[in-house]
Enzyme design. Structure first.
Site, short mmCIF file in Angstrom:
data_model
loop_
_atom_site.label_atom_id
_atom_site.label_comp_id
_atom_site.label_asym_id
_atom_site.label_seq_id
_atom_site.Cartn_x
_atom_site.Cartn_y
_atom_site.Cartn_z
N GLY A 248 -2.09 31.78 -25.48
CA GLY A 248 -1.20 32.38 -24.43
C GLY A 248 0.18 32.53 -24.97
N ASP A 249 0.40 31.59 -25.89
CA ASP A 249 2.05 31.69 -26.43
C ASP A 249 2.01 33.07 -27.36
OD1 ASP A 249 2.51 29.13 -25.34
OD2 ASP A 249 1.58 28.24 -27.02
#
Length: 303
Positions: A248-249
């Protein structure tokens, strides 16, 4: 310039054991030490994509020095506030499944908290700040509000990747991007989400509450970008999932970095999706070559 803020970074100590036996001596099959923290992950991917950025936050002790050394070796500029306690170590024990033991992190004093806020007073309207992760208890629940106030005062833009009240409080300030996954979106509104239509409904609700763009990750179903003009869907490239940490990052880094450099939200969505997938298909965060190899597989279509 893009700045990332990680309030409670870590060393992620990954330990792999063939057959874990409790109450007995176990020998590692392999181990790996990596700098951890959501904003730090964003900085590392931005750097691998060739996008200049500066990592901010709090570090302390020998563990903090390790994080700074690794980031500097990866061409990430660091401007951390040094604190009295040691940066935490998170243990990720792989034994067929994965068991996580996360450290608490150091206490952050009021003077140290002030120092980080002061660093943001050099921002300009050309800058973007990515605020990622939870707030340590010693900083209090309103610390992101304090940082956002400085960011807005300086005319800069910000991205926030957190959950719950901290996210809801940030929305009226008009974040450039929020990125809930489908589970976090359901928790945020206290509802059960049943299919894409519900995701779009609550994504638009976040727009109404102040977000400029909403990026919803849906694991194997791809991602949705909800804007004021249109909703877009990006598919997931093909590959073997090896890693759940940092995907997600990586998506945020690919999206924000590309949007900042090109101004094209659809290319940003493609790059963000390829970046998240490339990390999921890697043992650590993705390398640039892996991201670029997946880009042709990512198709973006209006919903």
């Amino acid at each position: 310039m893009i700045y990332t803020v990680t309030l409670n970074p870590s060393i992620d100590y990954i330990v792999e054991v063939e057959n874990l036996q409790l109450d007995a001596l176990n020998r590692m099959k392999r181990d790996l030490k990596l700098p951890g923290g959501k904003g730090i992950n964003v900085s590392r991917i931005l750097s691998r994509l060739g996008i200049e950025n500066t990592a901010l936050g709090f570090v302390g002790g020998f563990t903090g020095r390790f994080i700074e050394d690794v980031l500097n070796a990866e061409s990430v500029v660091t401007d951390f506030v040094n604190v009295q306690g040691d940066t935490r170590i998170n243990i990720k024990l792989k034994h067929g499944e994965e068991t996580e033991i996360n450290g608490l992190g150091p206490e952050i004093g009021s003077g140290e908290a002030d120092s980080l806020a002061e660093k943001l007073r050099t921002l300009t309207s050309d800058d973007i700040v990515v605020l990622s992760g939870s707030v340590p208890p010693s900083l209090g629940g309103g610390y992101y509000d304090r940082l956002i106030a400085v960011i807005k005062e300086r005319g800069a833009r910000f991205v926030i990747d957190t959950t719950g009240d901290a996210l809801l409080k940030a929305l009226p300030y008009g974040p450039l991007l929020v990125k809930p996954n489908h589970h976090e979106l359901a928790e945020l509104f206290g509802v059960e989400i049943d299919g894409r239509e519900d995701l779009i409904l609550y994504g638009r609700r976040l727009l109404e509450m102040g977000a400029q763009n909403v990026l919803i990750s849906m694991a194997g179903e791809g991602a949705l970008l909800v804007t004021k003009e249109q909703v877009y869907h990006a598919n997931v490239p093909r590959g073997e999932v090896k890693n759940s940490v940092g995907a997600g990052d990586s998506m945020i880094a690919g999206f924000v970095g590309t949007l900042a450099t090109t101004g094209d939200p659809l290319f940003a969505l493609r790059t963000g999706t390829a970046s998240g997938s490339a990390t999921a298909f890697s043992d650590d965060l993705a390398e640039k070559a892996k991201i670029e190899s997946l880009l042709p597989q990512v198709q973006v279509n209006p919903v």
